[in-house]
Design a protein around this motif. Sequence first.
Motif, PDB file in Angstrom:
ATOM      1  N   PHE A 114      44.779  34.162  44.296  1.00  0.00           N
ATOM      2  CA  PHE A 114      45.080  33.480  43.029  1.00  0.00           C
ATOM      3  C   PHE A 114      43.903  33.591  42.065  1.00  0.00           C
TER       4      PHE A 114
ATOM      5  N   TYR B  69      51.981  31.944  31.190  1.00  0.00           N
ATOM      6  CA  TYR B  69      52.842  31.366  32.228  1.00  0.00           C
ATOM      7  C   TYR B  69      52.489  31.860  33.631  1.00  0.00           C
ATOM      8  N   ILE B  70      51.720  32.926  33.733  1.00  0.00           N
ATOM      9  CA  ILE B  70      51.231  33.324  35.052  1.00  0.00           C
ATOM     10  C   ILE B  70      49.720  33.091  35.173  1.00  0.00           C
TER      11      ILE B  70
ATOM     12  N   ILE C 230      50.813  42.867  38.180  1.00  0.00           N
ATOM     13  CA  ILE C 230      49.747  42.639  39.167  1.00  0.00           C
ATOM     14  C   ILE C 230      49.991  41.340  39.927  1.00  0.00           C
ATOM     15  N   VAL C 231      50.576  40.337  39.246  1.00  0.00           N
ATOM     16  CA  VAL C 231      50.908  39.094  39.948  1.00  0.00           C
ATOM     17  C   VAL C 231      51.942  39.376  41.040  1.00  0.00           C
TER      18      VAL C 231
ATOM     19  N   GLY D 168      51.771  46.694  26.711  1.00  0.00           N
ATOM     20  CA  GLY D 168      50.699  47.253  27.528  1.00  0.00           C
ATOM     21  C   GLY D 168      49.823  46.201  28.183  1.00  0.00           C
ATOM     22  N   TYR D 169      49.926  44.954  27.723  1.00  0.00           N
ATOM     23  CA  TYR D 169      49.149  43.877  28.341  1.00  0.00           C
ATOM     24  C   TYR D 169      50.041  42.950  29.160  1.00  0.00           C
ATOM     25  N   ILE D 170      51.224  42.662  28.608  1.00  0.00           N
ATOM     26  CA  ILE D 170      52.077  41.653  29.256  1.00  0.00           C
ATOM     27  C   ILE D 170      52.668  42.180  30.561  1.00  0.00           C
TER      28      ILE D 170
ATOM     29  N   VAL E  21      50.248  41.492  43.949  1.00  0.00           N
ATOM     30  CA  VAL E  21      49.302  40.762  44.810  1.00  0.00           C
ATOM     31  C   VAL E  21      50.029  39.717  45.659  1.00  0.00           C
ATOM     32  N   LEU E  22      50.975  38.976  45.035  1.00  0.00           N
ATOM     33  CA  LEU E  22      51.659  37.923  45.804  1.00  0.00           C
ATOM     34  C   LEU E  22      52.562  38.535  46.877  1.00  0.00           C
TER      35      LEU E  22
ATOM     36  N   ALA F 232      42.346  38.692  36.523  1.00  0.00           N
ATOM     37  CA  ALA F 232      42.996  39.913  36.024  1.00  0.00           C
ATOM     38  C   ALA F 232      43.924  39.608  34.849  1.00  0.00           C
ATOM     39  N   THR F 233      44.767  38.558  34.993  1.00  0.00           N
ATOM     40  CA  THR F 233      45.682  38.241  33.895  1.00  0.00           C
ATOM     41  C   THR F 233      44.905  37.716  32.693  1.00  0.00           C
TER      42      THR F 233
ATOM     43  N   ILE G  72      51.717  35.659  28.832  1.00  0.00           N
ATOM     44  CA  ILE G  72      50.749  35.823  29.932  1.00  0.00           C
ATOM     45  C   ILE G  72      50.282  34.452  30.429  1.00  0.00           C
TER      46      ILE G  72
ATOM     47  N   LEU H 278      43.672  40.708  30.864  1.00  0.00           N
ATOM     48  CA  LEU H 278      44.757  41.360  30.129  1.00  0.00           C
ATOM     49  C   LEU H 278      45.206  40.532  28.919  1.00  0.00           C
TER      50      LEU H 278
ATOM     51  N   SER I 210      47.994  30.495  37.991  1.00  0.00           N
ATOM     52  CA  SER I 210      47.083  31.167  38.930  1.00  0.00           C
ATOM     53  C   SER I 210      45.733  30.457  38.955  1.00  0.00           C
TER      54      SER I 210
ATOM     55  N   PRO J 128      51.693  44.751  32.591  1.00  0.00           N
ATOM     56  CA  PRO J 128      50.711  44.869  33.690  1.00  0.00           C
ATOM     57  C   PRO J 128      50.306  43.519  34.266  1.00  0.00           C
ATOM     58  N   ALA J 129      50.228  42.485  33.418  1.00  0.00           N
ATOM     59  CA  ALA J 129      49.849  41.154  33.914  1.00  0.00           C
ATOM     60  C   ALA J 129      50.901  40.651  34.903  1.00  0.00           C
ATOM     61  N   TYR J 130      52.200  40.762  34.523  1.00  0.00           N
ATOM     62  CA  TYR J 130      53.259  40.326  35.435  1.00  0.00           C
ATOM     63  C   TYR J 130      53.314  41.232  36.668  1.00  0.00           C
TER      64      TYR J 130
ATOM     65  N   LYS K 101      41.926  40.853  26.122  1.00  0.00           N
ATOM     66  CA  LYS K 101      41.777  42.086  25.340  1.00  0.00           C
ATOM     67  C   LYS K 101      42.525  42.015  24.003  1.00  0.00           C
TER      68      LYS K 101
ATOM     69  N   LEU L 256      41.732  36.059  41.942  1.00  0.00           N
ATOM     70  CA  LEU L 256      41.774  37.433  41.440  1.00  0.00           C
ATOM     71  C   LEU L 256      42.824  37.564  40.340  1.00  0.00           C
ATOM     72  N   LEU L 257      43.988  36.930  40.547  1.00  0.00           N
ATOM     73  CA  LEU L 257      45.061  37.010  39.556  1.00  0.00           C
ATOM     74  C   LEU L 257      44.684  36.287  38.269  1.00  0.00           C
TER      75      LEU L 257
END
Lengths: 63, 256
Positions: free
Chosen positions: B100, B55-56, A23-24, A15-17, A27-28, B106-107, B53, B110, B60, A19-21, B113, B102-103
């Motif tokens: 970037f 790695y992005i 949104i990246v 639920g976290y991982i 957006v990109l 956001a990441t 997470i 995430l 960013s 969505p993180a990938y 949390k 924003l990312l």
Amino acid sequence: MSGMETFLEMGGHAGYIWPAYGIVALVLAGLWLASRRFVRASNAELEDLNPRARRKRGSGDEA
Amino acid sequence: MIHRFANPTRFLRLADRIQPWAAGLTVVLGGAGLYFALFSSPADYQQGETVRIMYIHVPSAWMALFCYTALAAACATALIWKHPLADLAARATAPIGACFTLLALATGSLWGKPMWGTWWVWDARLTSVLILFFLYLGYMALNGAFDDPERGQKASAILALVGFINVPIIKFSVDWWNTLHQPASVIKMGGPAIHPSMLTPLLLMAFAFKAYFVWVLLMRMRGEINAMKIRAVRLRQVHAAEATSADAGAATGEAR
């Protein structure tokens, strides 16, 4: 549980991982699409405005 | 050297040559980076799978700072040397940097949390990155806020340069203040404190993001050069129309 399911579960943090990938990627990809639209629209507008520009751009002798 | 690419045509020819490489590198490095990030790297002994997470998130955040540094450098070049492409480069960089940032936010949220138990804290690192995001938005808003584009360019360039003070604050915020955010572990004295199995996807993604930046930057600069030419043609048309009506006015004056 299959290997695929274990992978998608991400040790209970799916639920976290994901969505993180997500949104990246979103957006990109969105910025890339918007930038391509910007280039195409401005190309078209320039050619409408100045039909000679097409010829000039082809020969590369524009000042 | 700095004025060699002041000519848009020469710049566009160079951009034509670089752009396919940037596009190819983005896809290849991004694909390899994703493979290592999601499949071929271990879970962290403390953070479990959520370390993926990183790695992005980290690339960013690096890009957020890199883009702002590039933005400030372009603005300084535009203000000091009046380099004709510097303002276009700044304007093309700002939306990429904003994305970037924003990312990174956001990441980071995430990741925060499950690891910190909260989406957000008002500590030095997170707050200063949020300010960075607003600086990008402020630059873009101010740049387009004037009827005379040159005034917008100058005002927004000054904002970008003043805001650059935020970049070292972000970098050192984890050392200067108490924060939930961990300190640097890759770019630090004594080499990276991170296992190669995790450093590989991190660096691959970082280079993929950099290639993406070059790719989109060149696209956007092409659009900005077109926009500049469109403005010039419009201005010529207005002047020509004014000259014709002035001639007509003079002619009626003579006739009378």
